[in-house]
Write a protein that holds these residues in place. Sequence first.
Motif, PDB file in Angstrom:
ATOM      1  N   SER A  90      -1.228  -2.629  -3.411  1.00 21.79           N
ATOM      2  CA  SER A  90      -1.654  -1.305  -2.972  1.00 21.79           C
ATOM      3  C   SER A  90      -0.606  -0.722  -2.017  1.00 21.79           C
ATOM      4  O   SER A  90      -0.196  -1.393  -1.062  1.00 21.79           O
ATOM      5  CB  SER A  90      -3.000  -1.392  -2.258  1.00 21.79           C
ATOM      6  OG  SER A  90      -3.288  -0.177  -1.592  1.00 21.79           O
ATOM      7  N   SER A  92      -0.988   1.514   0.250  1.00 22.32           N
ATOM      8  CA  SER A  92      -1.566   1.711   1.580  1.00 22.32           C
ATOM      9  C   SER A  92      -1.842   0.397   2.291  1.00 22.32           C
ATOM     10  O   SER A  92      -1.865   0.339   3.520  1.00 22.32           O
ATOM     11  CB  SER A  92      -2.855   2.530   1.482  1.00 22.32           C
ATOM     12  OG  SER A  92      -3.787   1.893   0.619  1.00 22.32           O
ATOM     13  N   ASP A  93      -2.057  -0.678   1.521  1.00 20.28           N
ATOM     14  CA  ASP A  93      -2.324  -1.993   2.096  1.00 20.28           C
ATOM     15  C   ASP A  93      -1.771  -3.060   1.147  1.00 20.28           C
ATOM     16  O   ASP A  93      -2.466  -3.514   0.237  1.00 20.28           O
ATOM     17  CB  ASP A  93      -3.829  -2.198   2.296  1.00 20.28           C
ATOM     18  CG  ASP A  93      -4.142  -3.537   2.958  1.00 20.28           C
ATOM     19  OD1 ASP A  93      -3.191  -4.296   3.279  1.00 20.28           O
ATOM     20  OD2 ASP A  93      -5.339  -3.825   3.150  1.00 20.28           O
ATOM     21  N   SER A  95      -1.454  -6.060   1.188  1.00 19.68           N
ATOM     22  CA  SER A  95      -2.183  -7.320   1.053  1.00 19.68           C
ATOM     23  C   SER A  95      -3.282  -7.222  -0.005  1.00 19.68           C
ATOM     24  O   SER A  95      -3.823  -8.232  -0.450  1.00 19.68           O
ATOM     25  CB  SER A  95      -2.801  -7.717   2.399  1.00 19.68           C
ATOM     26  OG  SER A  95      -3.810  -6.790   2.786  1.00 19.68           O
ATOM     27  N   GLN A  96      -3.600  -5.991  -0.412  1.00 17.51           N
ATOM     28  CA  GLN A  96      -4.623  -5.769  -1.428  1.00 17.51           C
ATOM     29  C   GLN A  96      -3.961  -5.483  -2.776  1.00 17.51           C
ATOM     30  O   GLN A  96      -2.882  -4.909  -2.841  1.00 17.51           O
ATOM     31  CB  GLN A  96      -5.522  -4.581  -1.044  1.00 17.51           C
ATOM     32  CG  GLN A  96      -6.256  -4.780   0.271  1.00 17.51           C
ATOM     33  CD  GLN A  96      -7.222  -5.953   0.228  1.00 17.51           C
ATOM     34  OE1 GLN A  96      -7.992  -6.095  -0.731  1.00 17.51           O
ATOM     35  NE2 GLN A  96      -7.195  -6.792   1.261  1.00 17.51           N
ATOM     36  N   ASN A 346       1.027   8.213  -2.956  1.00 23.73           N
ATOM     37  CA  ASN A 346       1.132   6.760  -2.865  1.00 23.73           C
ATOM     38  C   ASN A 346       2.518   6.264  -3.279  1.00 23.73           C
ATOM     39  O   ASN A 346       2.992   5.245  -2.766  1.00 23.73           O
ATOM     40  CB  ASN A 346       0.056   6.099  -3.720  1.00 23.73           C
ATOM     41  CG  ASN A 346      -1.300   6.056  -3.029  1.00 23.73           C
ATOM     42  OD1 ASN A 346      -1.375   5.899  -1.816  1.00 23.73           O
ATOM     43  ND2 ASN A 346      -2.359   6.222  -3.786  1.00 23.73           N
ATOM     44  N   HIS A 350       4.843   4.000  -0.876  1.00 24.15           N
ATOM     45  CA  HIS A 350       5.542   2.786  -1.296  1.00 24.15           C
ATOM     46  C   HIS A 350       7.025   2.857  -0.942  1.00 24.15           C
ATOM     47  O   HIS A 350       7.587   1.886  -0.417  1.00 24.15           O
ATOM     48  CB  HIS A 350       5.372   2.584  -2.795  1.00 24.15           C
ATOM     49  CG  HIS A 350       6.181   1.446  -3.346  1.00 24.15           C
ATOM     50  ND1 HIS A 350       5.908   0.117  -3.058  1.00 24.15           N
ATOM     51  CD2 HIS A 350       7.287   1.433  -4.146  1.00 24.15           C
ATOM     52  CE1 HIS A 350       6.801  -0.652  -3.660  1.00 24.15           C
ATOM     53  NE2 HIS A 350       7.641   0.118  -4.322  1.00 24.15           N
TER      54      HIS A 350
END
Length: 470
Positions: A90, A92-93, A95-96, A346, A350
Amino acid sequence: MATHSDGILVSASGISTPVGANGYAIEKVVKSLPADFYTGFLSDAAKERKPSPIRGLFPLENKPGVISLLAGKPNDAMFPFKSLSFNIASPSDPSQEQSISLSGKDLSAGLQYGPTGGLPRLLKWFLGLQALSHGRKSGEGWSLSIGNGSQDLIYKAVNALVNPGDAVLVESPVYAGVIPMFKTLHCEQIEVETDANGVCSHLLRNILENWPVGKPKPKVLYTVPYGCNPTGMTATLERRKEVLQLAREHNFLILEDDPYFYLYFGKAARPLSYFQLELDEPEVGRVIRFDSFSKILSAGMRVGFASGPKPIIDAMDLHTGTANLQSSSLIQAITLALLEEWGYNNFFAHTRAVADFYREKRDVFESALNAHLGGLAEWCTPEAGMFFWFKLLLSPHQTPTGSVDEGDSEDLIRTKAYEGGVLALPGTVFLPNGRKTAFVRASFSLCTEEQVDEALKRLRAVLLKERGQA
């Protein structure tokens, strides 16, 4: 200053904005060079290429009611692939993970032959990206084509514009990957020196104003303006404007190879691209821009795209149509699924994360340079990209000068440093005419902090031995 769509500060002084009597900005009318302007730029090979008798008719299949017996496309009912899915981080995160699936018509398009220039929806997405990143809109006389990485497209652009034996302008030092392109065409590579601020425009002017009478002037200038490979330099706004002015005065095209545009991490505002800056010229159409997703999505996917005058892009597409038909439909479909899932916001989130990552890698490498090669080498801090370009002081009698290039790093780097356990590139491989240089290129993209420290410690030992100080 202004903020770019990707959140990076950009210089706001590059493009003028017309203002009406009421004080409101009015839309600027962009004048493009006519199609026949490029006839004299096309190579003999490009002029001889003809459209494929099959691919040239592909668009006619889209007419409602037409039954096509045209192409030898295999029936996709016999393809064994029914769906593809993959996970991505992701933006935005990180780790997801997000899951993306490819099936139905989208997968069918990826498994079948496709248009030479690229899948229409992906082309449309890239057109939108160029509008956000460079302020360029459709209807300005330019078009876009997708290739197997930007290297593929640069090769086709060179072959579309350069005849065997032509003189070409190349920044120096230059990306080593283009030197063989010009050499195989037996071109006279005219080196235009660069410094930390980009192409030395005063030297370029001197070359062109003193060009031999009766000898055809170069038709192209090749440059990597952000985070240049190998030097790491990012050209200033002033230098770019001067080069654009020279392009008009001396009638050449600029090949703007820009794989590191989204890897900009300098403290100063990011200068505008040549592709955007030419909007402030009397007319547009002297810049052919090459973008790459190798540094921000995947190097192995080989996704790149070229933006430039339609007659030049068309000539490149004709080359593609005879050389490799198209870039991979499946890779394009996967890329499109990712980009449409993300959207532009997004995507820019990135690329900001990518730039931050390489800023940290840059800082780690420079810290180790200061620790181990301080007083033994000199360099300029890169503001984009993945490379340091540093000059070794090969003699104990040398002192940092900032200008004089003394000695030859080739044997020390190729042989002695490698025997000492460190591998880098001697600067001579980036000089079109192969002269000696004390410079070295080192990449900071992959090594850990511990590896960087050990590598430069080893290089220090080799250099001290070379200087008789071990």
